[in-house]
Design a protein around this motif. Structure first.
Motif: not given
Length: 359
Positions: A339-351
């Motif tokens: 699985c892969f996705g993307d984020t802006g770099g300040a996601a709340k629940d991302v370890p």
């Protein structure tokens, strides 16, 4: 005693793999239901060895291109040294067995009778603080979340400089994922960690289960082994579910303000700890993968409410600012080691996860 252990790590020895797909995909196939997605997962051929690299001049081998969107001289059926062993030259590396955690009185230990508390899980002490001395890599604790990528990156980087510690990048995740789907690994999709509260080292009792406080077991049980990359206690956990994991892998030309990494990518000191992807990449431009990173090579790709690959119907969105992997504890069949996705770099629940390189 468990409390005396700072971290568990798993050795990933240097290997080459037989290229099964060049990942030259620039779109998705629109479908009306998930049942239309075929299972394209296949066993990956792995060859261990410590020689420097595979070579374009050797028949049925190719040198790893290691650049977003590039094939080099590689073709399907060629043996290629996995790039994770070349960008930081080594005969292997150690991977955190679990998402890394925070050694704080508010989150350890968790007992069998602990009731998950949203207040506890979301308000850990100093979550967005750089304190590498607080890091532990252990099961049955809350993942260290609620940070920007910069905080996670610097915590991992300073965990143990003598062992070249750093935060996992996408090509390193790919190396673990491919090894897991070989005869040396589970050769299947690892079971989701659906434990509520982002607790490390759990396995759902049923495949593709939704988030639950009770329908799961710990890592060191027969059911727990299904969430290991090897299908037994020796493997790596939390690669499906738990929490989406930050990768130090970004799209060039993106706005990096939210991640705090603007200066890091400009400093040559950190170049080898970053995967760079083409500025041309979009959510479905999988052709800008880096061979070996377990993204574009997973095609064909499909669209039904969101993007998915033919490898267990895992979520497969490309081209964002920062890559994240594995899926969340409530993502059921969307989650997985592919699985892969993307984020802006300040996601709340991302370890995050720590890697140790041996030179």
């Amino acid at each position: 005693e468990e409390s005396d252990i700072r971290g568990y790590f798993v050795w990933i020895p240097k290997y080459s793999y037989r290229i099964f797909n060049l990942g030259d995909y620039n779109s998705t196939v629109t479908i009306s239901s998930l049942e239309e997605i075929p299972n394209n997962a296949q066993q990956i051929e792995i060859e261990f060895g410590t020689r420097t690299t595979t070579n374009d001049e050797v028949k049925k081998e190719c040198a790893s291109p290691m650049i977003s969107g590039e094939n080099g001289d590689c073709d399907i059926g060629d043996l290629m040294t996995h790039p994770a062993f070349l960008s930081i030259p080594s005969n292997g590396f150690w991977v955190g067995k679990f998402e890394y955690n925070q050694n704080s009185n508010v989150n350890i230990p968790i007992t069998d009778t602990t009731t998950w508390s949203k207040d506890v899980a979301e308000n850990l002490e100093e979550t967005n603080t750089i304190k590498p001395s607080n890091i532990i890599v252990r099961p049955n604790v809350y993942s260290w979340r609620n940070t920007i990528i910069y905080t996670s990156f610097m915590n991992a980087f300073n965990f143990n400089r003598n062992l070249d510690s750093h935060m996992m990048k996408n090509t390193e995740w790919g190396a673990v994922a491919y090894l897991s789907h070989s005869k040396y690994g589970i050769d299947d999709e690892v079971r989701i960690n659906n434990k509520a509260g982002y607790v490390t080292g759990y396995a759902a009792k049923e495949k593709d289960a939704s988030v639950s406080e009770t329908e799961n077991t710990k890592w060191n049980t027969s059911n727990g082994y299904t969430a290991s990359t090897t299908g037994n206690i020796t493997g790596i956990y939390d690669m499906s579910g738990g929490g989406w994991e930050y990768m130090t892998s970004y799209r060039e030309g993106s706005n990096l303000t939210n991640s705090g990494m603007e200066n890091i990518i400009l400093d040559e000191t950190y170049n080898k700890y970053l995967d760079k992807y083409s500025s041309l990449s979009t959510p479905s431009s999988y052709k800008y993968r880096i061979l070996g990173d377990a993204t574009g090579e997973l095609g064909d790709f499909y669209y039904s409410s969101n993007e998915r690959s033919g490898w267990y119907k895992d979520y497969a969105r490309f081209g964002g600012t920062w890559i994240i992997r594995g899926g969340d504890n409530d993502d059921n069949f969307n989650s997985g080691q592919f699985c892969f996705g993307d984020t802006g770099g300040a996601a709340k629940d991302v370890p995050s996860r720590i890697v140790l390189s041996v030179h």
